[in-house]
Design a protein around this motif. Structure first.
Motif: not given
Length: 485
Positions: A286-311
């Protein structure tokens, strides 16, 4: 705002901060760093994305004695992902002072962590459960710790780590400095601060809005069965560079990312049942842009700091206002704009209003996009791509071929064929998702200003697929299960 040069920091830290591209402090950093450097215990209340890691990381690293090979700093975090990210940032801040930070978390082989501990890191960033494993094994000793940070304290308590946190704090020397950071201040967090912090200074970053003002927020009222088709149309219209789709349960995440791939989108899912190697692989893609959509639960994504997320797309409305703030805070970072879209069933409108009341932000209602709008969106994106190629030039190798084609075809027909070939056609591959029960509006807890969550205060596990001790409702009803999502 103060510049970092005005804080009286050592040259190695100023050099590291400069290389990281930071010049001015954020509000939480401006108030926290000087107080922490004076040795004060602190309680900091600030939302996600406000620069909290540097706010506690800079004073912690500044006060570390490089000649002392003992562990001198401990940071406790609720999730593995946050532990890794905090450790990465602390290693960048401490690179020229030669301060080593090691993340310790469940899901990674403990023998690997024991080998890493032999390299004598000065700072440990850990999830509570795995830190206690090392304490029991005596592979981590806390007698040299002079500073402890509790990061996202409200989430640690919500996940059931209160007893673990208290046990750890009792084992740390009493003559220490303690910093507690939390997005919200419910009763249990205030109680923890009163018990373990000495005359703390309270720092609260006030903002006109709880949520980031650069994020365009909207919702669409849809029936449960329509959600996936609407999400597909939104992806076609917006064509996001990087997007995160939030689902309520692990099963929902698995079904969603598989369905998106069936329809031709590049998607992966992340939740607490994945192995650590799998989670790392998904996040790297996801960080490298190989995939365009990350599907996540709340806890799994808590604290993720990824630059470039537009939506950010809330496929399922979050269970509480705090989760909403954390979700949409994944976009609109570092001065960039972002968009957050929430899909709401008619029976969940009351729940949406409670989120608006707490966040003090009206979420605009938008109509559900039509199939025609989705097609037009893809056509517009194709035209933009074609015009960019024209602007970039370097078409000489193709002009001869184009001239040959024009001998037998008119220019309009040729351009039309090119546009058709390049435009992503709407995919109508049948998709079936297990329906989730709607969320109801929740009543605020008296005196806490928060919302009750199922399983709150009970103990869980921070190991992927591990047997948690939370016993709530089943995933079928969209609530917490025996394992962390």
């Amino acid at each position: 705002m103060l510049t970092f040069n005005e804080l009286g920091l050592s040259d190695p830290l100023i050099r590291a901060i400069s290389e990281m591209g930071f010049e001015e402090t954020t509000p939480i950093q401006e108030r926290t760093i000087p107080a922490a450097l004076r040795g004060r215990d602190l309680v900091g209340q600030a939302q996600t994305g406000t620069g909290k890691t540097a706010a506690f990381g800079i004073p912690m690293i500044e006060q570390i004695n490089i000649e002392n090979e003992q562990i001198q700093g401990i940071v406790l975090t609720p999730t593995r992902e946050l532990a890794v990210q905090v450790a990465e940032e602390l290693n960048r801040i401490g690179q020229f002072k030669r301060i080593r930070t090691l993340p310790i978390y469940g899901g990674q082989e403990i023998t690997r962590q024991i080998r890493a501990l032999k390299q004598r890191p000065q700072i440990i960033v850990a999830t509570p459960g795995r830190l206690m494993d090392h304490m029991r094994r005596r592979t981590i000793r806390l007698q040299g710790v002079s500073m402890v940070v509790l990061d996202e304290a409200d989430e640690m308590l919500n996940m059931g780590f209160v007893e673990d946190v208290e046990t750890i704090l009792v084992e740390v020397p009493g003559e220490r400095q303690t910093l507690l950071f939390s997005a919200t201040m419910p009763g249990p967090v205030r109680s923890l601060a009163q018990r373990f912090l000495k005359n703390p200074e309270y720092i609260q970053v006030q903002s006109r809005e709880v949520t980031v003002p650069l994020i365009q927020q909207m919702y669409m009222e849809v029936q449960e069965k329509q959600k996936f088709d609407v999400l597909s149309r939104l992806l076609d219209i917006h064509s996001p560079d990087l997007a995160i789709v939030f689902g309520r349960t692990k099963r929902r995440v698995d079904e969603l990312f598989e369905a998106l791939n069936k329809r031709g989108y590049s998607a992966e899912g992340i939740h607490g049942d994945l192995t650590q190697a799998r989670r790392d692989s998904v996040m790297r893609k996801f960080r490298e842009g190989t995939i365009e959509v990350l599907v996540a639960t709340d806890v799994a994504a808590r604290g993720l700091d990824i630059s470039g997320v537009t939506h950010v797309y809330n496929f399922d409305i979050p269970q509480d206002p705090e989760s909403y703030v954390h979700r949409i805070g994944r976009t609109g970072r570092a001065g960039n704009t972002g968009m957050a879209v929430t899909l709401v069933t008619p029976r969940e409108l009351g729940h949406l209003r409670s989120i608006e009341a707490i966040t003090k932000r009206k979420i605009d209602r938008h109509p559900v996009p039509t199939i025609k709008e989705a097609i037009e969106g893809q056509q517009r994106i194709t035209v933009d791509k074609l015009l960019r190629v024209i602007e970039e030039g370097e078409l000489q190798y193709y002009k001869g071929l184009a001239e040959d084609l024009l001998l037998d075809n008119d220019s309009v027909t040729l351009v039309s064929a090119a546009l058709k070939m390049l435009t992503r056609e709407s995919d109508k591959t049948p998709v079936k998702l297990t329906e989730e029960a709607p969320l109801r509006a929740k009543k605020p807890l008296k005196g806490q200003g928060g919302y009750r969550k199922d399983g709150r205060g009970q103990r869980g596990s921070d190991r992927p697929g591990g047997k948690g001790r939370v016993k709530g409702r089943s995933e079928r009803h969209g609530a917490l299960t025996g394992r962390i999502h």
